[in-house]
Design an enzyme around this catalytic site. Structure first.
Site, PDB file in Angstrom:
ATOM      1  N   PRO A  24      -6.625 -35.111  53.566  1.00  0.00           N
ATOM      2  CA  PRO A  24      -7.128 -35.943  54.664  1.00  0.00           C
ATOM      3  C   PRO A  24      -6.097 -36.017  55.778  1.00  0.00           C
ATOM      4  O   PRO A  24      -4.921 -36.266  55.524  1.00  0.00           O
ATOM      5  CB  PRO A  24      -7.328 -37.309  53.997  1.00  0.00           C
ATOM      6  CG  PRO A  24      -6.397 -37.306  52.823  1.00  0.00           C
ATOM      7  CD  PRO A  24      -6.342 -35.889  52.351  1.00  0.00           C
ATOM      8  N   CYS A 131       1.337 -41.794  53.926  1.00  0.00           N
ATOM      9  CA  CYS A 131       1.492 -41.722  55.378  1.00  0.00           C
ATOM     10  C   CYS A 131       2.886 -42.194  55.790  1.00  0.00           C
ATOM     11  O   CYS A 131       3.309 -43.293  55.421  1.00  0.00           O
ATOM     12  CB  CYS A 131       0.424 -42.589  56.053  1.00  0.00           C
ATOM     13  SG  CYS A 131       0.506 -42.507  57.854  1.00  0.00           S
ATOM     14  N   GLY A 237       2.643 -29.712  50.181  1.00  0.00           N
ATOM     15  CA  GLY A 237       3.856 -29.489  50.968  1.00  0.00           C
ATOM     16  C   GLY A 237       4.200 -28.023  51.092  1.00  0.00           C
ATOM     17  O   GLY A 237       4.447 -27.339  50.090  1.00  0.00           O
ATOM     18  N   ASP A 238       4.184 -27.527  52.341  1.00  0.00           N
ATOM     19  CA  ASP A 238       4.591 -26.158  52.667  1.00  0.00           C
ATOM     20  C   ASP A 238       3.662 -25.096  52.089  1.00  0.00           C
ATOM     21  O   ASP A 238       4.109 -24.027  51.659  1.00  0.00           O
ATOM     22  CB  ASP A 238       6.032 -25.886  52.223  1.00  0.00           C
ATOM     23  CG  ASP A 238       7.049 -26.717  52.985  1.00  0.00           C
ATOM     24  OD1 ASP A 238       6.656 -27.349  53.994  1.00  0.00           O
ATOM     25  OD2 ASP A 238       8.229 -26.745  52.587  1.00  0.00           O
ATOM     26  N   GLY A 260      -2.686 -29.376  54.094  1.00  0.00           N
ATOM     27  CA  GLY A 260      -2.939 -30.146  55.302  1.00  0.00           C
ATOM     28  C   GLY A 260      -2.669 -29.334  56.553  1.00  0.00           C
ATOM     29  O   GLY A 260      -3.528 -28.610  57.052  1.00  0.00           O
TER      30      GLY A 260
END
Length: 407
Positions: A24, A131, A237-238, A260
């Site tokens: 998201p 977040c 992540g990455d 993301g």
């Protein structure tokens, strides 16, 4: 450790045929973008999986993984904010309706969960504890919240309880970060609390709040959490391409990858991810400029259909246009004109002037989206002095959730 390329990932009652999740992202993962990503993902299914698509059970089977709605604020749902309810409306074409819920007050999160289920808006609820932006963390939310063990426990317990009370088989998951900084790690405690509370899976972004999106994600933390927990652990992540996803799953043993920023301007990345992770054979699409412009137009049409006006749709599309055309040599004048586009006709005219045969540029691959450097964490006063909230902090986080701004 070998990459997992076969079998269905079970998250509660949900069946993910491919171990892939679109993360998201506020202002990004709306209905149009989610639909594009899911369609590309499903087109990456092959063989028996592709043949089984017509038999996929709505609300249960997620053939190409999960595609999560942007963050929805619990307080705004409870107050029945019009903008929030529009954001929370699922795509009618969604196979599994997935939504991320944000809040700092267990009472509001409990009420919001009841609303989502009683009004039949979701098949999956994810809770935001990752977040890192100051406007969220300075109120004790997002990545700051798991530091407070009691408040974190109360929130996940309240949401799981609300689901049980409605007697709907909707799994609750959480997405979180490693901690606030290297000296204030939270992920192992939070993972265990979540599992004990009845959460069905945990996604871990291998960065701290302080890191924001800088540096490299620490995949070792994902591997550690996978060893700690019995429920599925999803790695984030990455992930910039399918090879990164294969590498993460092989290195960490995680059950799925969460993507993301890597998907910004590249919804076709989900074709690569689904094809590669279900077969083990690396797949990487490289659309030429003509193919990219066709996707932009398709995205624009979906945006118009999902917006109150064409002008609103074009304003929201502008950032996507920049991401789609990253790395292509267009010239400053063309980029400036595209950044101000106001109508579909304008967009079509501008894109028609581009050479469709231009190949996908190497500069468009790899890292994209926000990066920057580490940032001083913005936290409520005295937040790090204890792992538990005092009465003043409890009242503060409950009061500060009242933005009700639709996100």
């Amino acid at each position: 450790m070998e990459t997992k390329t076969t079998g269905t990932l079970q998250i509660g009652p949900l069946k993910l045929w491919a171990p892939v999740v679109l993360a998201p992202m506020a202002g990004v993962t709306d209905v149009p973008f989610r639909r594009l990503c899911r369609q590309f993902g499903e087109s990456g299914l092959s063989g028996q999986l592709s043949d089984s698509l017509p038999a996929a059970q709505g609300g249960v089977d997620a053939p190409a993984g999960l595609y999560v709605c942007e963050m929805i604020t619990a307080r705004a749902l409870v107050e029945r904010n019009e903008k929030t309810f529009h954001m929370a409306q699922p795509d009618p074409a969604d196979r599994v309706r997935s939504l991320q819920l944000y809040g700092t007050d267990p009472v509001n999160l409990y009420k919001a969960t009841h609303i989502l289920l009683e009004e039949d808006l979701v098949d999956h609820i994810d809770l935001n504890f990752g977040c890192p932006v100051p406007k969220v963390t300075k109120k004790g939310g997002g990545a700051a919240l798991p530091w407070k063990l009691d408040l974190f426990t109360e929130i996940v317990t309240a949401v799981v309880r609300a689901v049980k009370e409605t007697e709907k088989p909707v799994p609750v998951t959480i997405k979180m970060r490693v901690g606030i900084d290297d000296k204030h790690l939270t992920y192992r405690d939070a993972g265990q609390i979540a599992q004990d509370a009845g959460v069905c899976a945990v996604a871990l972004h291998g960065r701290t709040q302080t890191q924001h999106y800088s540096g490299h994600a620490d995949w070792d933390t994902i591997a550690q959490l996978k060893q700690d927990l019995k429920i599925p652990v999803l790695g984030n992540g990455d992930i910039w391409g399918a090879q990164d996803a294969l590498d993460m799953m092989a290195y960490t043993g995680c059950d799925a990858v969460v993507v993301g920023r890597g998907a910004q301007g590249r919804p076709w990345l989900f074709y690569d991810l689904v094809a590669s992770l279900t077969t083990g054979a690396l797949t990487e699409l490289a659309p030429n400029l003509g193919q990219v412009t066709k996707i932009i137009i398709e995205h624009a049409l979906l945006m118009i259909a999902n917006s109150r006006s064409e002008a609103e749709a074009m304003r929201n599309l502008r950032k996507h246009i920049g991401w789609y055309l990253k790395g292509f040599s267009l010239g400053g004048q063309m980029r400036a004109a595209l950044s101000r586009v106001e109508t579909l006709a304008q967009l079509e005219e501008l894109l028609s002037g581009l050479d469709p045969e231009v190949e996908y540029p190497p500069a468009a691959r790899g890292k994209r989206g926000r990066a920057g450097g580490q940032k001083k964490p913005h936290l409520p006063y005295g937040w790090l002095e204890s792992r538990y909230v005092n009465q003043e902090q409890r009242e503060m986080v409950a009061a500060n959730e009242c933005d009700g701004d639709g996100g």
